[in-house]
Write a protein that holds these residues in place. Structure first.
Motif, PDB file in Angstrom:
ATOM      1  N   ARG A   9      42.983  28.346 -71.319  1.00 53.05           N
ATOM      2  CA  ARG A   9      43.398  27.982 -69.840  1.00 53.05           C
ATOM      3  C   ARG A   9      42.184  27.304 -69.327  1.00 53.05           C
ATOM      4  NH1 ARG A   9      47.648  28.692 -66.945  1.00 53.05           N
ATOM      5  NH2 ARG A   9      48.415  30.221 -68.230  1.00 53.05           N
ATOM      6  N   ASP A  10      41.089  27.812 -69.558  1.00 53.37           N
ATOM      7  CA  ASP A  10      39.887  27.528 -68.662  1.00 53.37           C
ATOM      8  C   ASP A  10      39.375  26.130 -69.105  1.00 53.37           C
ATOM      9  OD1 ASP A  10      39.769  29.651 -66.885  1.00 53.37           O
ATOM     10  OD2 ASP A  10      38.450  30.709 -68.142  1.00 53.37           O
ATOM     11  N   PHE A  11      39.333  26.118 -70.763  1.00 49.02           N
ATOM     12  CA  PHE A  11      39.079  25.045 -71.537  1.00 49.02           C
ATOM     13  C   PHE A  11      39.888  23.661 -70.873  1.00 49.02           C
ATOM     14  CE2 PHE A  11      39.114  21.742 -74.812  1.00 49.02           C
ATOM     15  CZ  PHE A  11      37.759  21.650 -75.120  1.00 49.02           C
ATOM     16  N   ILE A  12      41.139  23.854 -70.852  1.00 46.26           N
ATOM     17  CA  ILE A  12      42.028  22.756 -70.648  1.00 46.26           C
ATOM     18  C   ILE A  12      41.760  22.432 -69.109  1.00 46.26           C
ATOM     19  CG2 ILE A  12      44.591  22.078 -69.696  1.00 46.26           C
ATOM     20  CD1 ILE A  12      43.695  22.096 -72.920  1.00 46.26           C
ATOM     21  N   LYS A  13      41.527  23.389 -68.094  1.00 50.05           N
ATOM     22  CA  LYS A  13      41.103  23.153 -66.816  1.00 50.05           C
ATOM     23  C   LYS A  13      39.702  22.260 -66.433  1.00 50.05           C
ATOM     24  CE  LYS A  13      40.250  25.287 -62.282  1.00 50.05           C
ATOM     25  NZ  LYS A  13      40.260  26.613 -61.811  1.00 50.05           N
TER      26      LYS A  13
END
Length: 209
Positions: A9-13
């Motif tokens: 999720r953090d990577f995509i954000k």
């Protein structure tokens, strides 16, 4: 930031933000790693099954290669971010005097070559993964054949994505002989492995229809 220790999720954000990294190169490496892992999963579901005892040794070899490719591609996610930073700084260097222009050209020559080297390596790893996927699709458990198809589709997408990161950098090179050499290398991989990935995907699709 160590992108591979962040959550999905953090990577995509961060990927969706205006931050310069990660970008298309790192995303391609990650997609390639996922593709290789999907083929590896087919292997995991094949090893130990009596029905596939005659190909088990071959599958184990494929899995060992896939293990390494997964790790290599994940490392290239971080590496791609690392080589982009000096390139980004180089683009912002002043060029108001002949001395500044000469200095910028020298730095750009160096950092563009490094920035090309990573996506070229991502492409090479994706080609290796597509080769493995052929084996997983042919010899792997039929209950997981769809995953081999998904895996090869991901590896193809990663190959194509990484190539664009090569071409955008070679386009800015003043050393056109070097740029043409890199472009030929990238195009050779695209010509061979897009066709190969399409054939593997087609064979999987036909077995499922």
């Amino acid at each position: 930031m160590d992108f591979m220790n962040e959550s999905c999720r953090d990577f995509i954000k961060v990927l969706a933000s205006k931050e310069p990294v990660p970008g298309g190169g790192g995303a391609s490496a990650l997609v390639g790693a996922i593709g290789a892992a999907l083929g590896n999963m087919v292997g995991s579901l094949t090893v130990g099954k009596k029905k596939y005892a005659d190909v088990e040794a071959d599958i184990i070899i494929l899995k060992e290669k896939a293990d390494k490719l997964q790790e290599d591609l994940l490392n290239l996610v971080q590496r791609d971010a690392q080589v982009f930073k000096p390139l980004s700084k180089a683009y912002g260097m002043p060029k108001n005097t002949p001395e500044e222009i000469a200095k910028k050209e020298k730095v750009m020559t160096e950092v563009l070559k490094e920035a090309c080297a990573v996506p070229i390596e991502i492409m090479e790893k994706c080609c290796e993964a597509i080769d493995l996927m052929e084996g997983f699709a042919k010899m792997g458990s039929t209950i997981a054949i769809s995953d081999a198809g998904v895996g090869v589709a991901f590896c193809k997408a990663a190959l194509m994505g990484a190539s664009l990161n090569v071409f955008i950098n070679t386009k800015s090179m003043t050393d056109r002989q070097y740029a043409d050499e890199i472009n030929r290398k990238a195009n050779t991989m695209l010509d061979k492995y897009i066709a190969k990935a399409d054939e593997i995907y087609k064979s999987v699709r036909e077995r499922l229809n």
